[in-house]
Design a protein around this motif. Structure first.
Motif, mmCIF file in Angstrom:
data_model
loop_
_atom_site.group_PDB
_atom_site.id
_atom_site.type_symbol
_atom_site.label_atom_id
_atom_site.label_comp_id
_atom_site.label_asym_id
_atom_site.label_seq_id
_atom_site.Cartn_x
_atom_site.Cartn_y
_atom_site.Cartn_z
ATOM 1 N N ASN A 32 0.937 -1.203 0.090
ATOM 2 C CA ASN A 32 -0.079 -0.032 -0.040
ATOM 3 C C ASN A 32 0.841 1.211 -0.018
ATOM 4 O OD1 ASN A 32 -2.272 -1.427 0.135
ATOM 5 N ND2 ASN A 32 -2.451 -1.364 2.162
ATOM 6 N N LEU A 33 1.868 1.244 0.809
ATOM 7 C CA LEU A 33 2.753 2.191 0.732
ATOM 8 C C LEU A 33 3.479 2.734 -0.658
ATOM 9 C CD1 LEU A 33 4.934 1.752 3.915
ATOM 10 C CD2 LEU A 33 3.201 3.668 3.557
ATOM 11 N N LEU A 34 4.069 1.743 -1.244
ATOM 12 C CA LEU A 34 4.657 1.597 -2.776
ATOM 13 C C LEU A 34 3.701 1.951 -3.787
ATOM 14 C CD1 LEU A 34 6.979 -1.560 -2.618
ATOM 15 C CD2 LEU A 34 7.730 0.951 -2.267
ATOM 16 N N ALA A 35 2.405 1.495 -3.483
ATOM 17 C CA ALA A 35 1.352 1.936 -4.598
ATOM 18 C C ALA A 35 1.139 3.330 -4.721
ATOM 19 C CB ALA A 35 -0.053 1.020 -4.278
ATOM 20 N N GLU A 36 0.984 4.058 -3.513
ATOM 21 C CA GLU A 36 0.720 5.431 -3.451
ATOM 22 C C GLU A 36 1.814 6.129 -4.244
ATOM 23 O OE1 GLU A 36 0.526 6.695 0.712
ATOM 24 O OE2 GLU A 36 -1.175 5.425 1.004
ATOM 25 N N GLU A 37 3.099 5.875 -4.189
ATOM 26 C CA GLU A 37 4.350 6.483 -4.656
ATOM 27 C C GLU A 37 4.450 6.002 -6.274
ATOM 28 O OE1 GLU A 37 5.705 8.841 -3.297
ATOM 29 O OE2 GLU A 37 4.448 8.556 -1.439
ATOM 30 N N ASP A 38 4.067 4.907 -6.615
ATOM 31 C CA ASP A 38 4.458 4.063 -7.895
ATOM 32 C C ASP A 38 3.298 3.700 -8.589
ATOM 33 O OD1 ASP A 38 5.478 2.803 -10.092
ATOM 34 O OD2 ASP A 38 6.718 1.692 -9.166
#
Length: 289
Positions: free
Chosen positions: A191-197
């Protein structure tokens, strides 16, 4: 006796400094879980040093099986790994591993950069190039990876693993604290990575609602047994259709039809290719012995 060194690195370029502690915990939970599963075949336990990991196995097959599960558990983090076969030496004072196997693992890891693949194998045997070509084909199939396909592959691995008797142990998944922590960390990280990438596709389901199978619901088919029985011209024995509904039930947010779509679109072929690698490594080992 020859052993195999698994030498790898985790791509941490997209990891924000604020996530470092959770990132390290995620990696350590996965490694601790897998070290327990593969404890019978580890000459030196896989250990994490910053974003790098290294371990020594008593054969190439179990090193590859460890890598497969590690890669599935760590997705969407990217890992690269080199498998190096040969003799090894360990400095008991520093725990540094050296020798031909370590040199070959370094060479293999460099090869992953050159050919943009996730894993390579070096034993300086004439068959190495064929194995690495299969890894390229597997890599092509994985370019279509999404969180849905990854979780379906992971759940399939719980139910119907590529398994080597006397090298691996499985325990009740719901009691494996490091596995449960890893699955939760996987959700948080995704979820953290999906917000950025924005290239990361799909919504991660609530891992607390996963219905992990009991061991009595799983089917462990020993690779050594398959090696003795597999006489077909094409390897097709690494999937059974009866697991579609079980996987859908375990993920708790998808349908049997969706599981079927993902499996038929490439996951079954990928498992058969990976199983072919395993059978090849088993045959290679038997020929040496």
């Amino acid at each position: 006796m020859n052993c195999t060194i698994l030498l790898g690195e985790v791509n941490s370029e997209k990891i924000d400094k604020e996530w470092v502690l959770e990132f390290n915990n995620f990696l350590q939970n996965v490694i601790t879980y897998l070290n327990r599963v593969f404890q019978k075949s580890l000459k030196v336990k896989v250990a994490l040093r910053k974003e790098e990991f290294q371990g020594v196995f008593n054969n190439a097959l179990t090193a590859y099986l460890y890598y497969r599960q590690m890669k599935m558990l760590l997705y969407p983090l990217e890992i690269k790994a080199g498998l190096g076969e040969g003799k090894y030496y360990q400095n008991t004072e520093t725990d540094v591993v050296e020798g031909p196997a370590h040199f070959n693992a370094h060479k293999a890891l460099s090869l992953t950069q050159d050919f943009k693949i996730s894993i390579a194998y070096i034993s300086f045997n004439k068959f190495d190039k064929y194995l690495n070509s299969i890894f390229q084909a597997i890599e092509f199939l994985e370019k279509k990876n999404t969180i849905s396909s990854n979780l379906i592959k992971l759940m399939a691995e719980f139910y119907f693993p590529l398994y080597k008797k006397n090298a691996m142990d499985f325990y009740e998944f719901t009691k494996e604290k490091n596995l449960l922590k890893a699955l939760k960390s996987k959700e948080n990280f995704y979820n953290l990575l999906a917000e950025e990438d924005h290239s990361i596709r799909g919504i991660y389901p609530d891992s607390d609602k996963f219905q992990l199978p009991k061991l009595e619901d799983c089917e462990l088919i020993d690779l050594e047994t398959l090696f003795g029985k597999e006489k077909a011209d094409v390897v097709t024995c690494f999937w059974k259709r009866g697991f579609y509904s079980r996987i859908a039930k375990s993920l708790n947010n998808t349908t049997r039809q969706n599981v079927n779509k993902h499996l038929e679109s490439g996951i079954i072929l990928q498992r058969n290719l990976e199983g072919s690698v395993c059978l090849f490594l088993a045959e290679k080992r038997n020929q040496v012995n």
